[in-house]
Design a protein around this motif. Structure first.
Motif, PDB file in Angstrom:
ATOM      1  N   ARG A   1      -4.984  66.398  10.312  1.00 29.97           N
ATOM      2  CA  ARG A   1      -4.008  65.902   9.341  1.00 29.97           C
ATOM      3  C   ARG A   1      -4.499  66.136   7.908  1.00 29.97           C
ATOM      4  O   ARG A   1      -3.754  66.545   7.032  1.00 29.97           O
TER       5      ARG A   1
ATOM      6  N   GLY B   1      12.935  63.838   8.486  1.00 30.32           N
ATOM      7  CA  GLY B   1      12.010  63.310   9.487  1.00 30.32           C
ATOM      8  C   GLY B   1      10.903  62.543   8.783  1.00 30.32           C
ATOM      9  O   GLY B   1       9.714  62.778   8.985  1.00 30.32           O
TER      10      GLY B   1
ATOM     11  N   GLY C   1       9.663  59.441   8.747  1.00 32.55           N
ATOM     12  CA  GLY C   1       8.693  58.533   9.372  1.00 32.55           C
ATOM     13  C   GLY C   1       8.237  57.446   8.420  1.00 32.55           C
ATOM     14  O   GLY C   1       9.057  56.760   7.793  1.00 32.55           O
TER      15      GLY C   1
ATOM     16  N   ASP D   1      15.847  60.233   8.529  1.00 30.16           N
ATOM     17  CA  ASP D   1      15.101  60.214   9.790  1.00 30.16           C
ATOM     18  C   ASP D   1      16.054  60.001  10.959  1.00 30.16           C
ATOM     19  O   ASP D   1      17.186  59.538  10.787  1.00 30.16           O
TER      20      ASP D   1
ATOM     21  N   THR E   1      13.825  57.435  16.967  1.00 30.21           N
ATOM     22  CA  THR E   1      12.373  57.586  16.825  1.00 30.21           C
ATOM     23  C   THR E   1      11.852  56.853  15.591  1.00 30.21           C
ATOM     24  O   THR E   1      10.713  56.397  15.583  1.00 30.21           O
TER      25      THR E   1
ATOM     26  N   GLN F   1      21.477  66.886  14.527  1.00 31.53           N
ATOM     27  CA  GLN F   1      20.524  67.210  13.448  1.00 31.53           C
ATOM     28  C   GLN F   1      21.144  67.203  12.054  1.00 31.53           C
ATOM     29  O   GLN F   1      20.556  67.699  11.110  1.00 31.53           O
TER      30      GLN F   1
ATOM     31  N   SER G   1       7.555  67.541   7.485  1.00 34.94           N
ATOM     32  CA  SER G   1       6.139  67.432   7.819  1.00 34.94           C
ATOM     33  C   SER G   1       5.946  66.810   9.197  1.00 34.94           C
ATOM     34  O   SER G   1       6.319  65.654   9.418  1.00 34.94           O
TER      35      SER G   1
HETATM   36  C1  LIG Z   1       4.863  62.607  13.577  1.00 36.25           C
HETATM   37  S1  LIG Z   1       6.186  61.833  12.721  1.00 36.25           S
HETATM   38  C2  LIG Z   1       6.040  62.562  11.121  1.00 36.25           C
HETATM   39  C3  LIG Z   1       6.575  61.668  10.056  1.00 36.25           C
HETATM   40  C4  LIG Z   1       6.317  62.129   8.627  1.00 36.25           C
HETATM   41  N1  LIG Z   1       7.148  63.245   8.272  1.00 36.25           N
HETATM   42  C5  LIG Z   1       4.868  62.426   8.420  1.00 36.25           C
HETATM   43  O1  LIG Z   1       4.514  63.505   7.944  1.00 36.25           O
HETATM   44  O2  LIG Z   1       4.036  61.545   8.720  1.00 36.25           O
HETATM   45  C6  LIG Z   1       7.589  62.634  13.412  1.00 36.25           C
HETATM   46  C7  LIG Z   1       8.889  62.306  12.729  1.00 36.25           C
HETATM   47  O3  LIG Z   1       9.943  63.080  13.314  1.00 36.25           O
HETATM   48  C8  LIG Z   1      11.076  62.272  13.419  1.00 36.25           C
HETATM   49  N2  LIG Z   1      11.997  62.835  14.418  1.00 36.25           N
HETATM   50  C9  LIG Z   1      11.958  62.715  15.761  1.00 36.25           C
HETATM   51  N3  LIG Z   1      12.989  63.356  16.315  1.00 36.25           N
HETATM   52  C10 LIG Z   1      13.693  63.911  15.307  1.00 36.25           C
HETATM   53  C11 LIG Z   1      14.865  64.704  15.240  1.00 36.25           C
HETATM   54  N4  LIG Z   1      15.536  65.070  16.321  1.00 36.25           N
HETATM   55  N5  LIG Z   1      15.302  65.084  14.028  1.00 36.25           N
HETATM   56  C12 LIG Z   1      14.627  64.739  12.914  1.00 36.25           C
HETATM   57  N6  LIG Z   1      13.512  63.993  12.906  1.00 36.25           N
HETATM   58  C13 LIG Z   1      13.054  63.587  14.094  1.00 36.25           C
HETATM   59  C14 LIG Z   1      10.517  60.927  13.806  1.00 36.25           C
HETATM   60  O4  LIG Z   1      11.430  59.878  13.591  1.00 36.25           O
HETATM   61  C15 LIG Z   1       9.310  60.846  12.899  1.00 36.25           C
HETATM   62  O5  LIG Z   1       9.648  60.331  11.646  1.00 36.25           O
END
Ligand SMILES: C[S@@+](CC[C@H](N)C(=O)[O-])C[C@H]1O[C@@H](n2cnc3c(N)ncnc32)[C@H](O)[C@@H]1O
Length: 245
Positions: free
Chosen positions: A22, A46, A48, A67, A71, A87, A102
């Motif tokens: 990371r 996304g 998070g 987001d 999830t 999406q 990210s």
């Molecule tokens: C590992 S986390 C990363 C979060 C943040 N972007 C970071 O860098 O820490 C994965 C992210 O992907 C989002 N996610 C999962 N499925 C998704 C989807 N179908 N479309 C968009 N985002 C999604 C989750 O909600 C989560 O916020």
């Protein structure tokens, strides 16, 4: 994953409290972020826990976090808007000059749909900047669907209307091995995680190979040799894309 730390306008993850994969991906992400000169509005797709939120708010006039609802429930920060099952985000065409994505594409079952939506919301010549893992255990289960290769990413980005500005491997077989080693030993000390001081000391000890690797890369001791021969075993990738016009 908590947000980046910052000191004197420098944003970073500490190697002493975050996984080496990371830390290294985010360092390159931040370096490339400085290449982006269009700083009107940014969509964090996304989002998070929004680790980049503070940095993005500092550099952009307008920040929007989006987001996927299901999830996102497992994260501690709620977004401004939700991404639907196709999406899509409910915003106008060409309303952002930059999209950050990210560590998300591995969670999107139909990534082409996400990239098309990102293309739609980007203004002409707008940028996408992001990271994606290659060596990473299954996480956020069961919403973990893909691991991409360099070639898969390149083709997927180009097929969805993006020109590749940067697409770089991060890490190599040495880094992945040290990281895998600390993950493996980490499992053995899980049963004692309630004995916090002991757990902390052991966790630090088993992270030493990764930390050492990180500093050897920093002083360019490892990178030139191992990346040349073993770069195909990366932690993941960092990319910068421009919307093709
Ligand atoms: C590992 S986390 C990363 C979060 C943040 N972007 C970071 O860098 O820490 C994965 C992210 O992907 C989002 N996610 C999962 N499925 C998704 C989807 N179908 N479309 C968009 N985002 C999604 C989750 O909600 C989560 O916020």
């Amino acid at each position: 994953m908590l947000g980046l730390s910052h000191r004197n306008r420098k944003y970073f993850y500490s190697i002493f409290s975050h996984p080496v994969s990371r830390v290294m991906k985010s360092e390159l992400f931040i370096k490339y972020f400085k290449l982006i000169d269009k700083r009107d509005s940014v969509l964090d797709y996304g989002s998070g826990d929004g680790p980049y939120k503070e940095m993005l708010k500092h550099y952009f006039e307008h920040y929007v976090a989006a987001d996927y609802q299901v999830t996102n429930a497992h994260h501690s920060v709620r977004p401004d808007i939700f991404i639907d099952d196709n999406q899509n985000v409910n915003v106008d065409d060409e309303s952002f000059s930059c999209v950050v994505i990210s560590e998300v594409l591995e969670h999107v079952y139909r990534p082409h749909e996400a990239l098309q939506e990102i293309n739609r919301v980007l203004s002409p010549n707008g940028f996408v900047i992001g990271t994606v893992p290659f060596f990473m255990w299954e996480h956020e289960k069961p919403y973990d669907f893909h691991r991409y290769t360099y070639f898969g990413l390149k083709r997927m980005f180009e097929d969805n209307g993006f020109e590749i500005v940067k697409l770089d491997y991060v890490g190599d077989i040495v880094g992945v091995s040290t990281y895998g080693f600390s993950k493996l030993l980490g499992n053995f000390i899980k049963p004692i995680r309630k004995i916090k001081p002991l757990h902390f000391v052991l966790k630090t000890i088993i992270s030493i190979p990764s930390i050492l690797y990180y500093f050897l890369v920093k002083v360019k001791f490892i990178k030139s040799f191992f990346m040349k021969y073993f770069g195909e075993y990366p932690f993941g990738f960092v990319f910068v894309l421009r919307k093709s016009v």
